[in-house]
Motif scaffolding. Structure first.
Motif, PDB file in Angstrom:
ATOM      1  N   TYR A 129      14.964 -10.279  -4.289  1.00 49.49           N
ATOM      2  CA  TYR A 129      15.412  -8.613  -3.713  1.00 49.49           C
ATOM      3  C   TYR A 129      15.365  -8.005  -5.182  1.00 49.49           C
ATOM      4  O   TYR A 129      15.733  -8.016  -5.676  1.00 49.49           O
ATOM      5  CB  TYR A 129      16.638  -8.828  -2.826  1.00 49.49           C
ATOM      6  CG  TYR A 129      16.518  -9.600  -1.382  1.00 49.49           C
ATOM      7  CD1 TYR A 129      15.470  -8.840  -0.026  1.00 49.49           C
ATOM      8  CD2 TYR A 129      16.609 -10.870  -1.235  1.00 49.49           C
ATOM      9  CE1 TYR A 129      14.870  -9.444   0.309  1.00 49.49           C
ATOM     10  CE2 TYR A 129      15.943 -11.566  -0.130  1.00 49.49           C
ATOM     11  CZ  TYR A 129      15.278 -11.055   0.416  1.00 49.49           C
ATOM     12  OH  TYR A 129      14.921 -11.615   2.310  1.00 49.49           O
ATOM     13  N   ILE A 130      15.135  -6.590  -4.687  1.00 46.90           N
ATOM     14  CA  ILE A 130      15.538  -5.357  -5.644  1.00 46.90           C
ATOM     15  C   ILE A 130      15.578  -4.128  -4.759  1.00 46.90           C
ATOM     16  O   ILE A 130      15.428  -4.015  -3.322  1.00 46.90           O
ATOM     17  CB  ILE A 130      13.831  -4.970  -5.892  1.00 46.90           C
ATOM     18  CG1 ILE A 130      13.814  -3.597  -6.837  1.00 46.90           C
ATOM     19  CG2 ILE A 130      12.669  -4.428  -4.116  1.00 46.90           C
ATOM     20  CD1 ILE A 130      12.145  -3.481  -8.041  1.00 46.90           C
ATOM     21  N   HIS A 131      16.283  -3.550  -5.338  1.00 47.01           N
ATOM     22  CA  HIS A 131      17.059  -2.824  -4.572  1.00 47.01           C
ATOM     23  C   HIS A 131      17.408  -1.395  -5.313  1.00 47.01           C
ATOM     24  O   HIS A 131      17.716  -1.781  -6.493  1.00 47.01           O
ATOM     25  CB  HIS A 131      18.958  -3.438  -4.625  1.00 47.01           C
ATOM     26  CG  HIS A 131      19.121  -4.766  -4.078  1.00 47.01           C
ATOM     27  ND1 HIS A 131      19.400  -5.273  -4.329  1.00 47.01           N
ATOM     28  CD2 HIS A 131      19.718  -4.837  -2.324  1.00 47.01           C
ATOM     29  CE1 HIS A 131      19.254  -6.265  -4.138  1.00 47.01           C
ATOM     30  NE2 HIS A 131      20.031  -5.930  -2.631  1.00 47.01           N
ATOM     31  N   LEU A 132      17.151  -0.384  -4.537  1.00 49.63           N
ATOM     32  CA  LEU A 132      16.897   0.606  -4.702  1.00 49.63           C
ATOM     33  C   LEU A 132      17.774   1.873  -4.598  1.00 49.63           C
ATOM     34  O   LEU A 132      18.188   1.965  -3.131  1.00 49.63           O
ATOM     35  CB  LEU A 132      15.314   1.158  -4.861  1.00 49.63           C
ATOM     36  CG  LEU A 132      14.453   0.713  -5.875  1.00 49.63           C
ATOM     37  CD1 LEU A 132      13.073   1.460  -4.964  1.00 49.63           C
ATOM     38  CD2 LEU A 132      14.348   0.131  -6.943  1.00 49.63           C
ATOM     39  N   ARG A 133      18.242   2.957  -5.400  1.00 50.06           N
ATOM     40  CA  ARG A 133      18.615   4.200  -4.495  1.00 50.06           C
ATOM     41  C   ARG A 133      18.041   5.688  -4.241  1.00 50.06           C
ATOM     42  O   ARG A 133      17.271   5.275  -5.536  1.00 50.06           O
ATOM     43  CB  ARG A 133      20.152   4.720  -5.422  1.00 50.06           C
ATOM     44  CG  ARG A 133      21.541   5.280  -4.816  1.00 50.06           C
ATOM     45  CD  ARG A 133      22.382   5.827  -5.546  1.00 50.06           C
ATOM     46  NE  ARG A 133      22.811   4.418  -5.954  1.00 50.06           N
ATOM     47  CZ  ARG A 133      23.325   4.599  -7.581  1.00 50.06           C
ATOM     48  NH1 ARG A 133      22.810   5.628  -8.673  1.00 50.06           N
ATOM     49  NH2 ARG A 133      24.622   3.459  -7.479  1.00 50.06           N
ATOM     50  N   ASN A 134      18.668   6.079  -3.673  1.00 49.11           N
ATOM     51  CA  ASN A 134      17.765   7.596  -3.862  1.00 49.11           C
ATOM     52  C   ASN A 134      16.253   7.573  -3.988  1.00 49.11           C
ATOM     53  O   ASN A 134      15.158   7.951  -3.884  1.00 49.11           O
ATOM     54  CB  ASN A 134      17.728   8.396  -5.068  1.00 49.11           C
ATOM     55  CG  ASN A 134      19.401   8.428  -5.094  1.00 49.11           C
ATOM     56  OD1 ASN A 134      20.328   9.016  -3.968  1.00 49.11           O
ATOM     57  ND2 ASN A 134      19.702   8.619  -6.301  1.00 49.11           N
ATOM     58  N   GLY A 147       0.791  -1.050  -0.159  1.00 44.65           N
ATOM     59  CA  GLY A 147      -0.050   0.117   0.191  1.00 44.65           C
ATOM     60  C   GLY A 147       1.218   1.400   0.177  1.00 44.65           C
ATOM     61  O   GLY A 147      -0.098   2.565   0.456  1.00 44.65           O
ATOM     62  N   LEU A 148       1.971   1.201  -0.001  1.00 45.57           N
ATOM     63  CA  LEU A 148       3.112   2.125   0.459  1.00 45.57           C
ATOM     64  C   LEU A 148       3.329   2.169  -1.597  1.00 45.57           C
ATOM     65  O   LEU A 148       3.769   1.567  -2.419  1.00 45.57           O
ATOM     66  CB  LEU A 148       4.242   2.398   0.904  1.00 45.57           C
ATOM     67  CG  LEU A 148       3.451   1.849   2.413  1.00 45.57           C
ATOM     68  CD1 LEU A 148       4.568   2.023   3.350  1.00 45.57           C
ATOM     69  CD2 LEU A 148       3.008   3.634   2.685  1.00 45.57           C
ATOM     70  N   LEU A 149       3.668   4.043  -1.906  1.00 46.54           N
ATOM     71  CA  LEU A 149       4.465   4.669  -2.882  1.00 46.54           C
ATOM     72  C   LEU A 149       5.846   4.028  -2.545  1.00 46.54           C
ATOM     73  O   LEU A 149       6.248   4.925  -1.914  1.00 46.54           O
ATOM     74  CB  LEU A 149       4.864   4.837  -3.608  1.00 46.54           C
ATOM     75  CG  LEU A 149       5.055   5.961  -5.058  1.00 46.54           C
ATOM     76  CD1 LEU A 149       4.256   4.380  -6.710  1.00 46.54           C
ATOM     77  CD2 LEU A 149       4.174   6.821  -5.971  1.00 46.54           C
ATOM     78  N   VAL A 150       7.271   3.611  -3.625  1.00 49.78           N
ATOM     79  CA  VAL A 150       8.084   3.318  -3.427  1.00 49.78           C
ATOM     80  C   VAL A 150       8.541   3.606  -4.683  1.00 49.78           C
ATOM     81  O   VAL A 150       8.488   3.342  -5.215  1.00 49.78           O
ATOM     82  CB  VAL A 150       8.848   2.300  -2.274  1.00 49.78           C
ATOM     83  CG1 VAL A 150      10.755   1.876  -2.360  1.00 49.78           C
ATOM     84  CG2 VAL A 150       8.246   1.365  -1.273  1.00 49.78           C
ATOM     85  N   SER A 151       9.481   4.969  -4.518  1.00 50.40           N
ATOM     86  CA  SER A 151      10.220   5.422  -5.287  1.00 50.40           C
ATOM     87  C   SER A 151      11.927   5.521  -5.494  1.00 50.40           C
ATOM     88  O   SER A 151      12.344   5.647  -4.738  1.00 50.40           O
ATOM     89  CB  SER A 151       9.424   6.557  -6.151  1.00 50.40           C
ATOM     90  OG  SER A 151      10.021   7.642  -6.399  1.00 50.40           O
ATOM     91  N   GLY A 152      12.205   5.284  -6.368  1.00 55.31           N
ATOM     92  CA  GLY A 152      14.055   5.095  -6.937  1.00 55.31           C
ATOM     93  C   GLY A 152      14.075   4.635  -8.288  1.00 55.31           C
ATOM     94  O   GLY A 152      13.861   4.302  -8.479  1.00 55.31           O
ATOM     95  N   ASP A 153      15.790   4.913  -8.181  1.00 55.46           N
ATOM     96  CA  ASP A 153      16.624   4.205  -8.650  1.00 55.46           C
ATOM     97  C   ASP A 153      17.066   2.903  -8.633  1.00 55.46           C
ATOM     98  O   ASP A 153      18.302   2.304  -7.286  1.00 55.46           O
ATOM     99  CB  ASP A 153      17.699   5.423  -9.531  1.00 55.46           C
ATOM    100  CG  ASP A 153      17.647   6.275  -9.320  1.00 55.46           C
ATOM    101  OD1 ASP A 153      16.590   6.833  -9.833  1.00 55.46           O
ATOM    102  OD2 ASP A 153      18.212   7.383  -8.592  1.00 55.46           O
ATOM    103  N   ARG A 191      17.416   7.865   0.104  1.00 57.32           N
ATOM    104  CA  ARG A 191      18.111   6.649   0.691  1.00 57.32           C
ATOM    105  C   ARG A 191      18.322   4.907   0.043  1.00 57.32           C
ATOM    106  O   ARG A 191      17.841   4.894  -0.533  1.00 57.32           O
ATOM    107  CB  ARG A 191      17.677   6.600   2.106  1.00 57.32           C
ATOM    108  CG  ARG A 191      16.321   5.324   1.942  1.00 57.32           C
ATOM    109  CD  ARG A 191      15.665   5.851   3.841  1.00 57.32           C
ATOM    110  NE  ARG A 191      15.241   7.209   3.866  1.00 57.32           N
ATOM    111  CZ  ARG A 191      14.426   7.254   4.618  1.00 57.32           C
ATOM    112  NH1 ARG A 191      13.179   6.331   4.923  1.00 57.32           N
ATOM    113  NH2 ARG A 191      13.945   8.548   4.847  1.00 57.32           N
ATOM    114  N   LEU A 192      18.594   4.486   0.268  1.00 57.55           N
ATOM    115  CA  LEU A 192      19.669   2.917  -0.559  1.00 57.55           C
ATOM    116  C   LEU A 192      18.267   2.125   0.770  1.00 57.55           C
ATOM    117  O   LEU A 192      18.225   2.106   1.902  1.00 57.55           O
ATOM    118  CB  LEU A 192      20.734   2.470   0.323  1.00 57.55           C
ATOM    119  CG  LEU A 192      22.171   2.893  -0.481  1.00 57.55           C
ATOM    120  CD1 LEU A 192      23.079   2.230  -0.348  1.00 57.55           C
ATOM    121  CD2 LEU A 192      21.596   2.779  -1.952  1.00 57.55           C
TER     122      LEU A 192
END
Length: 156
Positions: free
Chosen positions: A118-123, A49-55, A137-138
């Protein structure tokens, strides 16, 4: 007609608990890169239910960047980054050997076939209805927890 309990149980299962195969393939290809990615591939994910946005960045790069942070600088993260980079290199070598008609070693094949979980995001920014997103953040999350995704970043 005779019922087979095993076949009946397989037919009744749904794939709702499995990660999206397209996103999984996308992340797996990113994880096989052997050079650091900068800035990364922008993604928006829906997670519980949360939006997670990153690179999106490779798994080994995520561990390397965590190991460089002052508040997490220790041998575990550095060791994990080195291990993940080695697995990425092995997978890349397997692809190269396969494409040139060479022989693929057992270690290379194991690295190539390792499931992506797993998925890994930066920023990363996490958006919820009752708070404002913090600084980038990471972030590391389970692929099976992602219920939706789209390319691009969320606007403020």
């Amino acid at each position: 007609m005779v019922s087979d309990p095993l076949l009946d149980s397989l037919a009744s299962r749904s794939d709702w608990s499995e990660p999206d195969s397209v996103l999984g393939t996308y992340v797996a290809q990113m994880d096989r890169l052997i050079k650091p990615v900068d800035p990364g591939v922008p993604l928006m994910l829906t997670v519980h239910g949360l939006l997670v946005s990153g690179d999106l960045i490779p798994q080994w790069q995520w561990f390397a960047e965590v190991s460089e942070m002052n508040d997490y600088s220790d041998a575990f993260y550095t060791g994990m980054a080195e291990h993940m980079k080695e697995q990425s290199d092995l997978a890349h070598d397997a692809i190269r050997a396969r494409d040139t008609g060479g022989e693929v070693t057992h270690r290379q094949m194991s690295a190539l076939l390792a499931p992506t979980k797993y998925i890994h995001l930066r920023n990363t920014r996490i958006y919820s209805p009752d708070s404002t997103p913090g600084d980038g953040r990471l972030w590391r999350g389970r692929l099976c927890d992602v219920s939706g995704w789209t390319p691009g970043l969320a606007s403020a």
